[in-house]
Design a protein around this motif. Structure first.
Motif, mmCIF file in Angstrom:
data_model
loop_
_atom_site.group_PDB
_atom_site.id
_atom_site.type_symbol
_atom_site.label_atom_id
_atom_site.label_comp_id
_atom_site.label_asym_id
_atom_site.label_seq_id
_atom_site.Cartn_x
_atom_site.Cartn_y
_atom_site.Cartn_z
ATOM 1 N N GLY A 121 -2.046 28.428 109.916
ATOM 2 C CA GLY A 121 -0.742 27.744 109.957
ATOM 3 C C GLY A 121 0.407 28.736 109.978
ATOM 4 N N ARG A 122 0.309 29.783 109.169
ATOM 5 C CA ARG A 122 1.365 30.802 109.145
ATOM 6 C C ARG A 122 1.486 31.485 110.508
ATOM 7 N NH1 ARG A 122 2.378 35.702 109.268
ATOM 8 N NH2 ARG A 122 0.240 36.436 109.319
ATOM 9 N N LEU A 123 0.341 31.838 111.094
ATOM 10 C CA LEU A 123 0.360 32.496 112.407
ATOM 11 C C LEU A 123 0.917 31.573 113.486
ATOM 12 C CD1 LEU A 123 -3.067 34.325 112.245
ATOM 13 C CD2 LEU A 123 -0.818 35.415 112.404
ATOM 14 N N ALA A 124 0.548 30.299 113.430
ATOM 15 C CA ALA A 124 1.069 29.346 114.414
ATOM 16 C C ALA A 124 2.579 29.227 114.291
ATOM 17 C CB ALA A 124 0.403 27.983 114.231
ATOM 18 N N ALA A 125 3.075 29.164 113.075
ATOM 19 C CA ALA A 125 4.529 29.075 112.879
ATOM 20 C C ALA A 125 5.216 30.319 113.425
ATOM 21 C CB ALA A 125 4.844 28.888 111.395
ATOM 22 N N GLU A 126 4.642 31.492 113.160
ATOM 23 C CA GLU A 126 5.236 32.735 113.655
ATOM 24 C C GLU A 126 5.182 32.809 115.178
ATOM 25 O OE1 GLU A 126 5.064 37.605 113.250
ATOM 26 O OE2 GLU A 126 3.646 36.401 112.088
ATOM 27 N N ALA A 127 4.081 32.368 115.752
ATOM 28 C CA ALA A 127 3.908 32.455 117.204
ATOM 29 C C ALA A 127 4.951 31.624 117.946
ATOM 30 C CB ALA A 127 2.508 31.995 117.596
ATOM 31 N N TYR A 128 5.360 30.523 117.364
ATOM 32 C CA TYR A 128 6.296 29.638 118.051
ATOM 33 C C TYR A 128 7.732 29.782 117.569
ATOM 34 C CZ TYR A 128 2.210 27.824 120.241
ATOM 35 O OH TYR A 128 1.055 27.733 120.977
ATOM 36 N N GLU A 129 7.953 30.758 116.720
ATOM 37 C CA GLU A 129 9.317 31.066 116.266
ATOM 38 C C GLU A 129 9.831 32.220 117.115
ATOM 39 O OE1 GLU A 129 12.749 30.544 114.399
ATOM 40 O OE2 GLU A 129 10.975 29.334 113.948
ATOM 41 N N PRO A 130 10.873 31.998 117.899
ATOM 42 C CA PRO A 130 11.355 33.096 118.754
ATOM 43 C C PRO A 130 11.801 34.295 117.925
ATOM 44 C CG PRO A 130 12.572 31.039 119.174
ATOM 45 C CD PRO A 130 11.670 30.793 118.017
ATOM 46 N N ALA A 131 11.376 35.465 118.372
ATOM 47 C CA ALA A 131 11.752 36.710 117.702
ATOM 48 C C ALA A 131 12.835 37.385 118.532
ATOM 49 C CB ALA A 131 10.539 37.619 117.574
ATOM 50 N N PRO A 132 13.663 38.195 117.897
ATOM 51 C CA PRO A 132 14.625 38.981 118.677
ATOM 52 C C PRO A 132 13.876 39.845 119.691
ATOM 53 C CG PRO A 132 15.028 39.213 116.314
ATOM 54 C CD PRO A 132 13.746 38.458 116.471
ATOM 55 N N ALA A 133 14.506 40.132 120.802
ATOM 56 C CA ALA A 133 13.861 40.878 121.886
ATOM 57 C C ALA A 133 13.210 42.165 121.386
ATOM 58 C CB ALA A 133 14.872 41.176 122.996
ATOM 59 N N ALA A 134 13.876 42.874 120.516
ATOM 60 C CA ALA A 134 13.352 44.143 120.014
ATOM 61 C C ALA A 134 12.099 43.940 119.160
ATOM 62 C CB ALA A 134 14.418 44.870 119.198
ATOM 63 N N GLU A 135 11.907 42.745 118.628
ATOM 64 C CA GLU A 135 10.793 42.453 117.726
ATOM 65 C C GLU A 135 9.663 41.680 118.404
ATOM 66 O OE1 GLU A 135 8.655 42.037 114.109
ATOM 67 O OE2 GLU A 135 10.237 43.400 114.678
ATOM 68 N N SER A 136 9.870 41.183 119.629
ATOM 69 C CA SER A 136 8.896 40.265 120.238
ATOM 70 C C SER A 136 7.533 40.914 120.493
ATOM 71 C CB SER A 136 9.451 39.648 121.515
ATOM 72 O OG SER A 136 9.637 40.641 122.496
ATOM 73 N N ALA A 137 7.498 42.161 120.919
ATOM 74 C CA ALA A 137 6.208 42.822 121.162
ATOM 75 C C ALA A 137 5.437 42.980 119.856
ATOM 76 C CB ALA A 137 6.416 44.176 121.835
ATOM 77 N N ASP A 145 -3.453 40.002 116.453
ATOM 78 C CA ASP A 145 -4.345 40.631 115.475
ATOM 79 C C ASP A 145 -4.777 39.631 114.402
ATOM 80 O OD1 ASP A 145 -4.114 42.998 116.876
ATOM 81 O OD2 ASP A 145 -2.761 43.952 115.429
ATOM 82 N N GLY A 146 -3.841 38.805 113.948
ATOM 83 C CA GLY A 146 -4.171 37.807 112.932
ATOM 84 C C GLY A 146 -5.146 36.761 113.449
ATOM 85 N N VAL A 147 -4.914 36.286 114.659
ATOM 86 C CA VAL A 147 -5.821 35.289 115.239
ATOM 87 C C VAL A 147 -7.191 35.912 115.480
ATOM 88 C CG1 VAL A 147 -6.243 33.805 117.246
ATOM 89 C CG2 VAL A 147 -3.967 33.882 116.213
ATOM 90 N N THR A 148 -7.214 37.161 115.916
ATOM 91 C CA THR A 148 -8.492 37.853 116.121
ATOM 92 C C THR A 148 -9.246 37.949 114.804
ATOM 93 O OG1 THR A 148 -7.574 39.117 117.958
ATOM 94 C CG2 THR A 148 -9.549 40.007 116.926
ATOM 95 N N ARG A 149 -8.554 38.288 113.729
ATOM 96 C CA ARG A 149 -9.205 38.382 112.413
ATOM 97 C C ARG A 149 -9.745 37.030 111.989
ATOM 98 N NH1 ARG A 149 -8.363 37.765 107.064
ATOM 99 N NH2 ARG A 149 -9.355 39.268 105.709
#
Length: 170
Positions: A121-137, A145-149
């Protein structure tokens, strides 16, 4: 069969960067009547200005050839991406197996499952929360990495089910 390339022949790396969902078949520029036996084009990318465009002409069934090309590319790319994802999960699974003795990776107890679901749930929330351009990568990498784990832990859970209940490959 003649393929007319409007743009230079794309390299494999370029093809992989074009969204697979954007691959489509359209009537060729010389086929405004949409005749099945006229030229048909394989396109990909932005509809306004295609990243990839080539026409299939002088074939017995150019539209069917173009549709085959799109389906084949999508299937091949899907297999490659799935293979890469499975390889990443397998590497993470091996990394988790190297944990200290006593860490039971095969135990799918209630607490571990609840923690896994909360992390998902935490990863899903982060994935769909837009990050600033400098932070998106960095955000994409953290989520991947989290989903892989989590996938590696889920595979461990599946292994436990197989071991506990004697489920075989058949």
């Amino acid at each position: 069969m003649v393929m007319t390339m409007v743009n230079p022949v794309p390299a494999s790396e370029q093809i992989g960067t074009v969204d697979l969902a954007s691959w489509t078949v359209v009537p060729g520029q010389s086929n405004p009547e949409k005749d099945d036996h006229g030229a048909w084009a394989v396109t990909a990318g932005d509809v306004e200005q295609y990243d990839l465009y080539f026409e299939i002409a002088d074939a017995a069934h150019p539209r069917q050839v173009a549709e085959f090309v799109v389906e084949a590319v999508q299937a091949h790319a899907t297999r490659l991406r799935l293979g890469a994802a499975f390889a990443d999960v397998e590497r993470e699974r091996e990394r988790l197996r190297a944990r200290p003795p006593g860490a039971d990776l095969y135990e799918g107890d209630r607490a571990r499952v609840v923690v896994m679901m909360a992390e998902l749930g935490r990863l899903a929330a982060e994935a769909y929360e837009p990050a600033p351009a400098a932070e998106s990568a960095a955000q994409r990498e953290r989520v991947y990495d989290g989903v892989t784990r989590l996938a590696a832990l889920a595979v461990g859970w599946l292994e436990a089910v197989h071991a506990r209940y004697g489920i075989d490959d058949g």
